[in-house]
Enzyme design. Sequence first.
Site, PDB file in Angstrom:
ATOM      1  N   THR A  95      45.627  40.019  39.149  1.00 20.89           N
ATOM      2  CA  THR A  95      45.064  38.784  39.690  1.00 20.89           C
ATOM      3  C   THR A  95      44.418  39.336  40.933  1.00 20.89           C
ATOM      4  O   THR A  95      44.649  40.187  41.682  1.00 20.89           O
ATOM      5  CB  THR A  95      46.628  38.101  40.221  1.00 20.89           C
ATOM      6  OG1 THR A  95      47.338  37.593  38.986  1.00 20.89           O
ATOM      7  CG2 THR A  95      46.128  36.638  41.074  1.00 20.89           C
ATOM      8  N   VAL A  97      42.170  39.007  44.440  1.00 25.10           N
ATOM      9  CA  VAL A  97      41.949  38.681  45.737  1.00 25.10           C
ATOM     10  C   VAL A  97      41.050  37.903  46.224  1.00 25.10           C
ATOM     11  O   VAL A  97      39.766  38.124  45.540  1.00 25.10           O
ATOM     12  CB  VAL A  97      42.236  40.006  46.814  1.00 25.10           C
ATOM     13  CG1 VAL A  97      41.816  39.591  48.094  1.00 25.10           C
ATOM     14  CG2 VAL A  97      43.594  40.227  46.762  1.00 25.10           C
ATOM     15  N   ILE A 131      46.830  43.846  41.707  1.00 24.55           N
ATOM     16  CA  ILE A 131      46.072  43.263  42.787  1.00 24.55           C
ATOM     17  C   ILE A 131      44.562  43.575  42.431  1.00 24.55           C
ATOM     18  O   ILE A 131      44.251  44.798  42.626  1.00 24.55           O
ATOM     19  CB  ILE A 131      46.613  43.395  43.877  1.00 24.55           C
ATOM     20  CG1 ILE A 131      47.956  42.924  44.107  1.00 24.55           C
ATOM     21  CG2 ILE A 131      45.523  42.932  45.100  1.00 24.55           C
ATOM     22  CD1 ILE A 131      48.230  41.210  43.873  1.00 24.55           C
ATOM     23  N   LYS A 132      43.821  42.817  41.949  1.00 22.00           N
ATOM     24  CA  LYS A 132      42.280  42.944  41.880  1.00 22.00           C
ATOM     25  C   LYS A 132      41.438  42.929  43.233  1.00 22.00           C
ATOM     26  O   LYS A 132      41.735  41.894  43.851  1.00 22.00           O
ATOM     27  CB  LYS A 132      41.660  42.290  40.947  1.00 22.00           C
ATOM     28  CG  LYS A 132      42.024  42.478  39.279  1.00 22.00           C
ATOM     29  CD  LYS A 132      41.302  41.533  38.572  1.00 22.00           C
ATOM     30  CE  LYS A 132      40.025  42.052  38.351  1.00 22.00           C
ATOM     31  NZ  LYS A 132      39.262  41.260  36.970  1.00 22.00           N
ATOM     32  N   LEU A 133      40.759  43.900  43.568  1.00 23.53           N
ATOM     33  CA  LEU A 133      40.082  44.113  44.747  1.00 23.53           C
ATOM     34  C   LEU A 133      38.564  44.468  44.450  1.00 23.53           C
ATOM     35  O   LEU A 133      38.543  45.346  43.486  1.00 23.53           O
ATOM     36  CB  LEU A 133      40.531  44.895  45.837  1.00 23.53           C
ATOM     37  CG  LEU A 133      42.146  44.502  46.599  1.00 23.53           C
ATOM     38  CD1 LEU A 133      42.538  45.960  46.814  1.00 23.53           C
ATOM     39  CD2 LEU A 133      42.123  43.643  47.613  1.00 23.53           C
TER      40      LEU A 133
END
Length: 318
Positions: A95, A97, A131-133
């Site tokens: 998912t 950011v 967590i995608k950044l």
Amino acid sequence: MPNTLEQFKSITTIVADTGDIEAIKRYQPEDATTNPSLILKAAQIPDYAHLIENAIEWAKSQSDSIEQQVEDAGDKLAVNIGVEILKIVPGRISTEVDARLSFDKAGSITKAHKLIKLYKEAGIDKSRILIKLASTWEGICAAKELEQEGINCNLTLLFSFAQARACAEAGVYLISPFVGRILDWYKKDTGLEYSSVEDPGVVSVTEIYNYYKRHGFNTVVMGASFRNTGEIIELAGCDRLTIGPALLEELANSQTEVVRKLIPTETVVDAADPLTEAQFRWEFNEDPMAVEKLAEGIRNFAIDQGKLEVMLKEKLAC
């Protein structure tokens, strides 16, 4: 003989690059990835209406400010879709950011904590979340801190070796080098066509994979953004590949034999000292393709996030 997709699953972890639950059910990947563009697309699927309604009602209960409600509804919707996907895949959901935080380390960390909290409230442990950044210097630094807290990250919009090296040195769990978008740039820049084995995106991921294995980095390499099945076949053996529904269908309907192309080295040698911020920025700046594609990717994700927020704002006003 098993179809090409089934053959792949025996040597590479297959991840679905979609928010479409029906497609995920059909191809049975291990994991799934989403991004603002995919969330926007998924939000227009009628079967997801109840997820949007839930996000809207939750956001209204959190704040009287319409701006805060819009932000909260967007976060909650992304998590709602992730929760539904996790009912199907045995592994993890990525998912993302908000792309507008790509140059804001503290803001990215705060948003990551919020997403993890929302998943926890939905009964999902952080061990099932990535967590995608964006792979900016700030994004990589945010990921380093999150990893130290036990929150695993997926560094996306990765187009250069400098980005890949910095991610590994930061102890990032997983990277998503973008194969097809690299090819797009080179085709436009040179006017040439490339065979799958010469594809600049394939060459880039192969170089990154070999560097990681040669120096003993544990960061997972997950090739992403494919334009054709030829690229995918040339990366057989990569740790993971995240593939959209159309190409998953092509692979499922193909009988092409899969031969492993990426093989980890048996000898591990020490890597050079980690890149400093100045070194990273210089090396990244020396790659015009990476500079252009990262900036474009951030802008486009931000545009789609904005479109989603317009839709949510209209629903919040009802």
